[in-house]
Design a protein around this motif. Sequence first.
Motif, mmCIF file in Angstrom:
data_model
loop_
_atom_site.group_PDB
_atom_site.id
_atom_site.type_symbol
_atom_site.label_atom_id
_atom_site.label_comp_id
_atom_site.label_asym_id
_atom_site.label_seq_id
_atom_site.Cartn_x
_atom_site.Cartn_y
_atom_site.Cartn_z
ATOM 1 N N VAL B 174 47.019 47.065 133.680
ATOM 2 C CA VAL B 174 47.634 46.741 134.981
ATOM 3 C C VAL B 174 47.276 45.328 135.424
ATOM 4 C CG1 VAL B 174 47.534 47.292 137.455
ATOM 5 C CG2 VAL B 174 47.819 49.115 135.784
ATOM 6 N N ILE B 175 46.032 44.932 135.204
ATOM 7 C CA ILE B 175 45.595 43.614 135.714
ATOM 8 C C ILE B 175 45.812 42.489 134.702
ATOM 9 C CG2 ILE B 175 43.881 44.571 137.284
ATOM 10 C CD1 ILE B 175 41.820 43.528 135.066
ATOM 11 N N GLU B 176 46.295 42.864 133.530
ATOM 12 C CA GLU B 176 46.386 41.909 132.418
ATOM 13 C C GLU B 176 47.169 40.632 132.761
ATOM 14 O OE1 GLU B 176 46.049 43.585 128.049
ATOM 15 O OE2 GLU B 176 48.132 43.401 128.718
ATOM 16 N N ASP B 177 48.251 40.781 133.527
ATOM 17 C CA ASP B 177 49.082 39.596 133.802
ATOM 18 C C ASP B 177 48.472 38.684 134.867
ATOM 19 O OD1 ASP B 177 49.472 40.965 136.134
ATOM 20 O OD2 ASP B 177 51.632 41.215 135.925
ATOM 21 N N GLY B 178 47.317 39.089 135.399
ATOM 22 C CA GLY B 178 46.598 38.216 136.321
ATOM 23 C C GLY B 178 47.143 38.171 137.733
ATOM 24 N N THR B 179 48.095 39.040 138.053
ATOM 25 C CA THR B 179 48.658 39.013 139.413
ATOM 26 C C THR B 179 48.180 40.199 140.248
ATOM 27 O OG1 THR B 179 50.603 40.302 138.786
ATOM 28 C CG2 THR B 179 50.780 37.908 138.610
ATOM 29 N N ARG B 180 47.616 41.191 139.587
ATOM 30 C CA ARG B 180 47.206 42.398 140.326
ATOM 31 C C ARG B 180 45.703 42.631 140.202
ATOM 32 N NH1 ARG B 180 51.880 46.752 138.859
ATOM 33 N NH2 ARG B 180 51.701 46.023 136.728
ATOM 34 N N SER B 181 45.161 43.369 141.164
ATOM 35 C CA SER B 181 43.723 43.659 141.157
ATOM 36 C C SER B 181 43.485 45.109 141.514
ATOM 37 C CB SER B 181 42.995 42.771 142.166
ATOM 38 O OG SER B 181 43.149 41.433 141.810
#
Lengths: 226, 284
Positions: B174-181
């Motif tokens: 989920v966090i891989e694309d760097g936009t979510r936490s």
Amino acid sequence: MRNLLYKEFKLCTTPTVFIFMAFVLMLLIPNYMYLIPAFFLCNAIFQAFQQGDTNNDLSFTMLLPVSKKQAVMAKYLYAAIIQLVMLLLYIPMILLNNAVTPQPNEMLDACPTLLGGVLTVFALFNLIFFPTYYKRDCKPGKGFLIATIVIFVWIFTFEGFFIVSKAFADQVWIFNWIQNNIDCIPANSASMTAQLTAILIGLIIYALLTFISFKKSVSNLDKVNL
Amino acid sequence: MNILEVEGLRKEYPEFTLDNVSFSLEPGYIMGFIGRNGAGKTTTMKAMLNLIGKDGGRVMIDGLDYSKNEIECKKKIGFIMGEFDYYKQSKLKTIACVVKRMYEDWDEEAYKGYMKHFGLSEEKKVKELSAGMRVKFGLALALSHNAKLLILDEPTSGLDPVSRDDLLDVLRGVIEDGTRSILYSTHIISDLEKCADYITYIHDGRILLSTDVVSFKEKYLLVSGDMDDLARYSDIIIGHKDHAFGFTGLILAENKDRIGSMKTAPADLESIMIYTEQEASLNA
């Protein structure tokens, strides 16, 4: 709001709502208190809340992108829609009552004035049930119990008034006027105007008490720790 | 810009106070929120989301003040409190049908994907799901509306180790694309060892530490020695456990030069929490 209402009907409505709506058939019982089916509809709303409580409905709703005010508003609209449907169901049942049991009722007749009475029952329910529900623990039992007591006192008072007015119609002119204009199947434009006014008064009471209730509920829910 | 900023959050109860809780989280990371039962983790999360009225403080979600933009902020959040415990008599598709209407950014394809990945049938009722499957359903819903911040309160408590590991992989994805936490509270500290980038440690309503996992662990060392060592260095030992050969305890890494010949080892998250809580309860 439309989406929240969709949620109310899809997830919170139980078959008991429709079963209790069918209690409008009680208008075919001769010499009966015709406000009682309105109370049964209040019971149906209580059952829907009870079901919501079992399903953690409020917690679920508050995780959705809605404010507390919107969540409360959706419940009021849901109740108002059900109450409106019940009110509309009263109309054919009043006509059917007049056709099947044309003799006058001992209490308020099945006539347009009855719709005004039904609105006052709904107004009292809304005034008491919702703000009590949204207070502290958001459990519906207490609010329904208090609302039931108040509604029954009101129904007995309301119906009792028409018993008295029938009994003393010949002695007291105002009771005579009520019997000829309010508590009767409208026979002329004067009695129809009087009974439509009774509905209007019921509607004003409903709108006013429901509005007060809504404000109180929003304020109460704001203080609740979910 | 931080995706989550909590500043001076306060909530007072007669027996408990959430006191000046502050921490922040950048996009692209998982933050483990740890603390023992009753420390204030759930209260913090609920106060952040206005589920309980706060007595002070501010919460910013993706640059928006939560109090002033509640609905917009909620659209950016996926919140799961334990297992999905709502509408047990309803089918999953009925619930999903309601939820998807509430989000403009609902991703039906992602939803179907997560349902398939988690082995969930839409035809099943909530009451027919195991505890683990309910957690997964809640996650599928939360992940399908493109939330920028996932707030998960004990999401893995009902899952077996394999399912937990599977879930952690999903969270990393989920966090891989760097936009979510993800802000993630759990008692299963080993899960955080596997996936968390940051740790926020709350004790008795106060944040003890909020930092990245490496720094958090580097602040402490495990030490072991005999009972004489324990007596000699008791002033710098933060909690300990006795065993047949002496004791094992925790110290601050900055005190490393003061422990003589005692053996040291890197501290793990679980040990840090256990020994810190032990010390705190002794001092209480």
